[in-house]
Scaffold this motif. Structure first.
Motif, PDB file in Angstrom:
ATOM      1  N   LYS A  11      22.771  29.727  95.880  1.00  0.00           N
ATOM      2  CA  LYS A  11      23.420  28.570  95.289  1.00  0.00           C
ATOM      3  C   LYS A  11      24.547  28.085  96.208  1.00  0.00           C
ATOM      4  O   LYS A  11      25.324  28.897  96.724  1.00  0.00           O
ATOM      5  CB  LYS A  11      23.991  28.908  93.911  1.00  0.00           C
ATOM      6  N   GLN A  12      24.620  26.785  96.403  1.00  0.00           N
ATOM      7  CA  GLN A  12      25.683  26.198  97.200  1.00  0.00           C
ATOM      8  C   GLN A  12      26.322  25.048  96.440  1.00  0.00           C
ATOM      9  O   GLN A  12      25.630  24.260  95.805  1.00  0.00           O
ATOM     10  CB  GLN A  12      25.135  25.701  98.547  1.00  0.00           C
ATOM     11  N   ASN A  13      27.631  24.993  96.542  1.00  0.00           N
ATOM     12  CA  ASN A  13      28.382  23.937  95.862  1.00  0.00           C
ATOM     13  C   ASN A  13      28.769  22.885  96.888  1.00  0.00           C
ATOM     14  O   ASN A  13      29.552  23.126  97.798  1.00  0.00           O
ATOM     15  CB  ASN A  13      29.630  24.523  95.202  1.00  0.00           C
ATOM     16  N   LYS A  14      28.215  21.683  96.725  1.00  0.00           N
ATOM     17  CA  LYS A  14      28.525  20.583  97.626  1.00  0.00           C
ATOM     18  C   LYS A  14      29.025  19.396  96.824  1.00  0.00           C
ATOM     19  O   LYS A  14      28.292  18.826  96.018  1.00  0.00           O
ATOM     20  CB  LYS A  14      27.288  20.176  98.438  1.00  0.00           C
ATOM     21  N   SER A  15      30.282  19.061  97.045  1.00  0.00           N
ATOM     22  CA  SER A  15      30.909  17.913  96.362  1.00  0.00           C
ATOM     23  C   SER A  15      30.776  18.023  94.852  1.00  0.00           C
ATOM     24  O   SER A  15      30.491  17.046  94.164  1.00  0.00           O
ATOM     25  CB  SER A  15      30.276  16.609  96.852  1.00  0.00           C
ATOM     26  N   GLY A  16      30.970  19.228  94.346  1.00  0.00           N
ATOM     27  CA  GLY A  16      30.936  19.427  92.907  1.00  0.00           C
ATOM     28  C   GLY A  16      29.551  19.575  92.329  1.00  0.00           C
ATOM     29  O   GLY A  16      29.396  19.749  91.111  1.00  0.00           O
TER      30      GLY A  16
ATOM     31  N   ILE B  51      25.812  21.666  92.373  1.00  0.00           N
ATOM     32  CA  ILE B  51      25.209  22.940  92.760  1.00  0.00           C
ATOM     33  C   ILE B  51      23.816  22.693  93.328  1.00  0.00           C
ATOM     34  O   ILE B  51      22.974  22.059  92.691  1.00  0.00           O
ATOM     35  CB  ILE B  51      25.129  23.904  91.563  1.00  0.00           C
ATOM     36  N   TYR B  52      23.592  23.174  94.533  1.00  0.00           N
ATOM     37  CA  TYR B  52      22.290  23.045  95.182  1.00  0.00           C
ATOM     38  C   TYR B  52      21.702  24.431  95.452  1.00  0.00           C
ATOM     39  O   TYR B  52      22.444  25.390  95.682  1.00  0.00           O
ATOM     40  CB  TYR B  52      22.422  22.293  96.508  1.00  0.00           C
ATOM     41  N   GLU B  53      20.395  24.491  95.396  1.00  0.00           N
ATOM     42  CA  GLU B  53      19.695  25.738  95.723  1.00  0.00           C
ATOM     43  C   GLU B  53      19.118  25.615  97.130  1.00  0.00           C
ATOM     44  O   GLU B  53      18.316  24.722  97.393  1.00  0.00           O
ATOM     45  CB  GLU B  53      18.567  26.002  94.726  1.00  0.00           C
ATOM     46  N   SER B  54      19.568  26.467  98.024  1.00  0.00           N
ATOM     47  CA  SER B  54      19.092  26.408  99.405  1.00  0.00           C
ATOM     48  C   SER B  54      18.315  27.659  99.768  1.00  0.00           C
ATOM     49  O   SER B  54      18.518  28.736  99.194  1.00  0.00           O
ATOM     50  CB  SER B  54      20.267  26.236 100.374  1.00  0.00           C
ATOM     51  N   ILE B  55      17.406  27.519 100.714  1.00  0.00           N
ATOM     52  CA  ILE B  55      16.578  28.637 101.158  1.00  0.00           C
ATOM     53  C   ILE B  55      17.371  29.517 102.120  1.00  0.00           C
ATOM     54  O   ILE B  55      18.097  29.025 102.981  1.00  0.00           O
ATOM     55  CB  ILE B  55      15.300  28.134 101.870  1.00  0.00           C
TER      56      ILE B  55
END
Length: 255
Positions: free
Chosen positions: A39-44, A46-50
């Motif tokens: 999980k990554q937090n970008k500009s508020g 949450i994105y799931e990255s490989i």
């Protein structure tokens, strides 16, 4: 046949293509299915990255890196699944082995039922029959030669990674050997690969197995509430051992 095929069961979604006789799988979708994400937090948001760095560590390539858009081989998929070692990965590999791969291989021409029907109803029937004939000839040749094949021969032959006995049972099952973890333990004991005598060394690799370099073990120390300390040994199958046992079972099956 390089046509992209998509398989889904409501939980997993997977793009597959076939090049020659090799089935290739979308690396990105395999990673998501096995939980190799973060999980990554970008500009508020949450994105799931490989976790591409982790994947490339597990699957070192001779040239280039595995990344978005890459396709990987069947042995690589299973190797990632063993590394992931979670409940989701087990469900994914079960679906792959029980549904996806049999569907691809069912017609001998790597076709789904719908695609096969399209060919039969169109002008490609002659091509389909020719392809089927070639498949039969190939199967007859393989049967006459009776050459055992190891599913992971390419991916584990130089690997220093070890797997559990239950994972070896999965590899054998994927190679057509009807065996489970408990029966495999029994077979290994009865055939002198694991210690059969009840005691502290029970189910540990025999000296013969370790001399062959096919089995090793890890020691685990347990401290009980009473203060008593016990040491257990967990057998592990080496990369060399994975190939050794797959070949041995296939040879026994052929004899």
């Amino acid at each position: 046949m390089n046509e992209l095929q998509n398989f889904t069961n409501g939980i997993f979604n997977l793009d597959i293509k076939v090049e020659g006789e090799e089935v290739l799988f979308s690396a990105e979708q395999v990673a998501k299915s096995l939980g190799l994400t973060q999980k990554q937090n970008k500009s508020g948001k949450i994105y799931e990255s490989i976790r591409w760095e982790t994947i490339n560590k597990y699957l070192p390539q001779l040239s280039g890196e595995i990344e978005k858009g890459s396709f990987i081989s069947e042995p690589m998929v299973y190797k990632l699944a063993f590394k992931a070692n979670n409940a989701v990965s087990e469900k994914f590999t079960d679906w792959l082995a029980a549904e996806v791969l049999p569907t691809i291989r069912k017609h001998g021409a790597y076709m789904t039922d719908a695609k096969a029907q399209d060919v039969i109803s169109g002008n490609g029937l002659a091509d389909l029959l020719l392809q089927a004939g070639n498949q039969i000839k190939q199967l007859e040749l393989e049967k006459s030669q009776m050459k055992p094949k190891a599913l992971f021969a390419d991916s584990v032959s130089a690997s220093e990674n070890t797997i559990l006995i239950r994972d070896l049972a999965k590899i054998l099952k994927q190679n057509g050997i009807d065996i489970g973890e408990k029966r495999l333990f029994t077979w290994l004991r009865d055939n002198g690969y694991l210690v059969k005598k009840i005691g502290s060394d029970y189910n540990s690799p025999t000296q013969r197995s370790m001399n062959l370099g096919i089995l090793e073990f890890t020691e685990n120390t347990h401290v009980h509430n009473s203060g008593k300390i016990t040491v257990t040994k967990t057998p592990k199958v080496t990369g060399k051992g994975q190939i050794y046992f797959v070949n041995k079972f296939l040879q026994d099956l052929a004899s």
